[in-house]
Design a protein around this motif. Structure first.
Motif, short mmCIF file in Angstrom:
data_model
loop_
_atom_site.label_atom_id
_atom_site.label_comp_id
_atom_site.label_asym_id
_atom_site.label_seq_id
_atom_site.Cartn_x
_atom_site.Cartn_y
_atom_site.Cartn_z
N LEU A 16 -28.58 -12.63 40.76
CA LEU A 16 -27.42 -13.79 40.34
C LEU A 16 -26.07 -13.57 40.39
CD1 LEU A 16 -29.59 -15.00 37.08
CD2 LEU A 16 -29.23 -16.29 39.29
N ASN A 17 -25.63 -12.49 40.38
CA ASN A 17 -24.13 -12.33 40.47
C ASN A 17 -23.96 -12.32 41.83
OD1 ASN A 17 -23.60 -11.95 37.51
ND2 ASN A 17 -24.18 -9.82 37.73
N ALA A 20 -23.79 -15.99 42.99
CA ALA A 20 -22.53 -16.52 42.17
C ALA A 20 -21.20 -16.11 42.75
CB ALA A 20 -22.42 -16.29 40.54
N LEU A 23 -21.18 -18.05 46.11
CA LEU A 23 -20.77 -19.53 45.94
C LEU A 23 -19.34 -19.56 45.47
CD1 LEU A 23 -24.07 -20.73 43.83
CD2 LEU A 23 -23.07 -21.63 45.95
N ALA A 24 -18.82 -18.69 44.75
CA ALA A 24 -17.52 -19.04 44.38
C ALA A 24 -16.65 -18.63 45.65
CB ALA A 24 -17.10 -17.78 43.25
N THR A 37 -13.52 -24.37 35.79
CA THR A 37 -14.02 -24.19 34.50
C THR A 37 -13.33 -25.14 33.26
OG1 THR A 37 -12.18 -22.63 34.03
CG2 THR A 37 -14.57 -21.86 34.98
N PHE A 47 -20.70 -15.52 32.77
CA PHE A 47 -22.01 -15.77 32.62
C PHE A 47 -22.91 -14.46 32.75
CE2 PHE A 47 -26.21 -16.51 34.71
CZ PHE A 47 -26.73 -17.19 33.73
N VAL A 104 -32.28 -20.53 35.89
CA VAL A 104 -30.95 -20.09 36.53
C VAL A 104 -31.48 -19.92 37.92
CG1 VAL A 104 -29.44 -18.38 36.62
CG2 VAL A 104 -29.78 -19.52 34.30
N VAL A 108 -29.66 -21.74 41.06
CA VAL A 108 -28.94 -21.04 41.97
C VAL A 108 -29.68 -21.28 43.56
CG1 VAL A 108 -28.59 -18.79 42.99
CG2 VAL A 108 -28.10 -19.21 40.63
#
Length: 116
Positions: A16-17, A20, A23-24, A37, A47, A104, A108
């Motif tokens: 997930l990290n 993420a 995606l960032a 945010t 998160f 989650v 994702v």
């Protein structure tokens, strides 16, 4: 058994990290000046840290329930009801954590499928 589940959850958390972070990177390429945010730049919500805290809490409940059950089995305690309640609470906490993980991961996956 709890350590095996914790290892699986940690592996999922790492995935997930990574997703993420990917995606960032895409989001910063699209709108680098946007602050998604709504918080000041130095005060970010993590998160990953929230999930690690939740995993640690569930693990602590499992360890506590196991200790209470061991105490009842060994005759050091006669609180069978308390041990069973602690065991059920730990089980429900783990099930809830797994449901959050599943939601989650699904979110994702949906975000990854979005066109850029």
């Amino acid at each position: 058994m709890a350590n095996e589940f914790a290892g699986l959850i940690k592996a999922d958390l790492a995935a997930l990290n990574n997703a993420a972070a990917e995606l960032a990177q895409h989001a910063s390429a699209i709108a680098p000046a946007a602050n998604f945010t709504g918080q000041p730049p130095g005060n970010h919500f993590s998160f990953a840290q929230s999930m690690q805290d939740a995993i640690a809490g569930v693990n602590a409940q499992d360890v506590d329930a196991g200790q209470k059950m061991a105490d009842v089995d060994a005759g050091r305690s006669d609180d069978l009801v308390g041990a069973m309640l602690a065991s059920q609470e730990a089980s429900l906490s783990f099930q809830m954590l797994m449901q959050v993980r599943n939601k989650v991961m699904g979110a994702v996956d949906e975000l990854i499928k979005l066109p850029l």
